[in-house]
Design a protein around this motif. Structure first.
Motif, PDB file in Angstrom:
ATOM      1  N   VAL A  60      78.997  -4.728   2.591  1.00 51.13           N
ATOM      2  CA  VAL A  60      77.513  -4.653   3.201  1.00 51.13           C
ATOM      3  C   VAL A  60      77.143  -5.821   4.202  1.00 51.13           C
ATOM      4  CG1 VAL A  60      75.252  -4.472   2.299  1.00 51.13           C
ATOM      5  CG2 VAL A  60      77.068  -3.306   1.009  1.00 51.13           C
ATOM      6  N   THR A  63      78.847  -5.690   7.453  1.00 44.52           N
ATOM      7  CA  THR A  63      78.642  -4.582   8.546  1.00 44.52           C
ATOM      8  C   THR A  63      76.903  -4.392   8.823  1.00 44.52           C
ATOM      9  OG1 THR A  63      78.458  -3.089   6.420  1.00 44.52           O
ATOM     10  CG2 THR A  63      80.544  -3.258   7.668  1.00 44.52           C
ATOM     11  N   THR A 137      82.292   0.678  10.558  1.00 42.76           N
ATOM     12  CA  THR A 137      80.489   0.279  10.452  1.00 42.76           C
ATOM     13  C   THR A 137      80.247   0.534   9.178  1.00 42.76           C
ATOM     14  OG1 THR A 137      79.870   2.352  11.195  1.00 42.76           O
ATOM     15  CG2 THR A 137      80.370   0.707  12.933  1.00 42.76           C
ATOM     16  N   ARG A 138      78.921   0.314   8.931  1.00 45.48           N
ATOM     17  CA  ARG A 138      78.405   0.618   7.452  1.00 45.48           C
ATOM     18  C   ARG A 138      78.164   2.010   7.227  1.00 45.48           C
ATOM     19  NH1 ARG A 138      73.635  -1.629   5.286  1.00 45.48           N
ATOM     20  NH2 ARG A 138      74.671  -3.750   5.962  1.00 45.48           N
ATOM     21  N   GLU A 142      79.885   4.035   4.238  1.00 50.02           N
ATOM     22  CA  GLU A 142      78.780   4.830   3.305  1.00 50.02           C
ATOM     23  C   GLU A 142      79.308   6.494   3.086  1.00 50.02           C
ATOM     24  OE1 GLU A 142      75.087   4.260   5.011  1.00 50.02           O
ATOM     25  OE2 GLU A 142      74.599   2.438   3.781  1.00 50.02           O
TER      26      GLU A 142
END
Length: 477
Positions: A60, A63, A137-138, A142
């Motif tokens: 977390v 990113t 990336t985040r 996710e």
């Protein structure tokens, strides 16, 4: 799937690609400085289907603001290796474990790999742990965490290992010092008495995961499994997990054993080293060694560590792929000279699974306790903290006194109160081979140096007949 088992990330349009005596060289080096907060090392608990709780805080943090980071996508479906315990021989165990892990990865990773390719996400598949290394990336993290077949997302941070340096000038003359006897640490363990009985480690292979090895060193070359006396064959005997180093003297993907620091040459020398000219620096001169470089001048990552563990589980050719792995060529013991602090974002659970896979395959993983003593509960980093690792502390050479720097147990960082280290051995002013030339020798101190002095006559015979080796546990000081 097999074509995704390459050393580097795969892009969206390109897919490529150790009997009575055994002594193991390995260590956890002096531990790297920790700059990250505890908060960034541990995942918040909670419902595993909660996306936020499936992503490690390190990921977390790394990113944020649109940044990309490397992270592991650990699948929920992991191979069951329990059946290996009922098998009698190491070869049977190794084949069973390898096949169970490989088949699980092949049948469960396909959908995720397809998704990664379709979205142009860089990735690399592993099988010793059913996981995929991803750079993204985040949003990518996710999206993957939302999948029911994904257990967790863990980080792949860079960790700086602070390795011990020579305590005196490196011997670099064309005619190095020739000691009158074998090295003091080796004498103190009564290894020569065992040699006199005919046990010198013959028939055993020890693997070193370290900064690499100078395979042409006079004390190492005759004991390298890839050398037959006339020709060198590095296939199945050497692997380099450094693919993206900058300015490294060994470069990247070295096709032959190379040591970018000296530490790996030193530790493996204390295992098998003997130049036939008086430099009897190794505990088991009849054993053979193989190697894997898992640090870039001391810089390690979970991915590099796991890549070497995967290679040792089933070695494969230089420039080859894990799908060519042969578990019958696996070493008997691996020595490990690295750390992976949870506080720096290391994926502790994933590393533990890889260590346990080696153990299930009949491979003993030996690791130094670390150099954070003398306080209690200073054995704090993987792989030394694991029950499946055989952890070694250091004695002041020539005495039964634990060296002040040697880390003590019990292990409390994971709440286990596990007794560590499992054994102690001489670890100060240890003279062994070094990487600066084929006849260079240096003296170093650390649990890195103690680990090779550990005598192993199978797990059940570890404490005999080398009486000076002491099982020093927990509150020992």
């Amino acid at each position: 799937m097999a074509t995704n088992q390459n050393y580097r990330f795969t892009g969206p349009r390109l897919r490529s690609i150790f009997c009575l005596l055994l002594f193991v060289a390995a260590c956890i080096a002096a531990l790297g400085a920790i700059g990250s907060s505890r908060a960034i090392s541990q995942r918040v608990g909670g419902d595993p289907v909660n996306v936020a709780n499936k992503i490690a805080p390190w990921v977390v943090a790394q990113t944020a603001n649109g940044q990309q980071a490397e992270f592991f996508v650990v699948l929920a479906d992991q191979a069951d290796l329990s059946g290996a315990a009922a098998l009698r021989t190491k070869n049977e165990k190794g084949r069973f474990v390898h096949d169970a892990l490989w088949n699980k990865s092949q049948t469960t990773q396909r959908a995720i790999l397809r998704w990664l390719r379709e979205h142009g996400v860089e990735h690399r598949s592993f099988y010793i742990v059913n996981a995929i290394l991803v750079k993204g990336t985040r949003e990518i993290a996710e999206a993957l965490a939302r999948r029911p077949d994904v257990a967790r997302i863990e980080g792949n941070p860079q960790v700086q290992n602070v390795l011990p340096q020579p305590v005196s000038a490196v011997e670099t003359t064309s005619q190095p010092q020739v000691p009158a006897t074998v090295e003091p640490g080796i004498n103190y363990t009564h290894a020569p008495d065992v040699w006199a009985l005919g046990f010198r480690g013959q028939g055993i292979t020890v693997a070193g995961a370290d900064t690499g090895q100078r395979w042409t060193h006079n004390a190492l070359k005759p004991h390298y499994r890839g050398w037959d006396g006339q020709n060198a064959v590095h296939d199945y005997n050497w692997h380099d997990s450094i693919h993206d180093g900058v300015g490294n003297p060994c470069g990247n993907d070295s096709p032959e054993p190379c040591d970018d620091n000296g530490h790996g040459t030193h530790t493996i020398g204390t295992v098998v080293g003997d130049d036939g000219a008086g430099n009897q620096i190794g505990m088991a001169p009849g054993a053979k060694w193989i190697g894997c470089r898992n640090m870039d001048q001391g810089n390690g990552t979970p991915a590099r560590y796991i890549e070497c563990m995967e290679f040792f589980l089933a070695p494969y050719p230089v420039n080859g792929n894990p799908n060519q792995g042969d578990p019958l060529k696996a070493p008997d013991i691996t020595s490990n000279s690295w750390v992976c602090p949870p506080s720096e974002g290391c994926s502790v659970n994933t590393l533990q699974a890889a260590v346990e896979a080696q153990a299930a395959a009949g491979i003993m993983m030996v690791a130094g306790a670390g150099n954070d003593g003398p306080d209690c509960s200073t054995v704090t980093y993987p792989p030394a903290i694991y029950a499946a690792s055989y952890t070694v502390g250091a004695l002041t050479t020539g005495t039964d006194t634990i060296a002040g720097f040697s880390s003590r147990g019990p292990v409390t960082i994971d709440g286990s109160n596990r007794i560590k280290p499992d054994i102690t051995a001489p670890g100060t002013n240890t003279r062994s081979s070094y990487n600066t030339s084929d006849n260079a020798y240096a003296s170093l101190s650390g649990t890195s140096m103690a680990t090779p002095n550990t005598a192993m006559a199978g797990v059940e015979l570890i404490s005999s007949p080398l009486q000076p080796l002491r099982r020093r546990h927990a509150m020992d000081s």
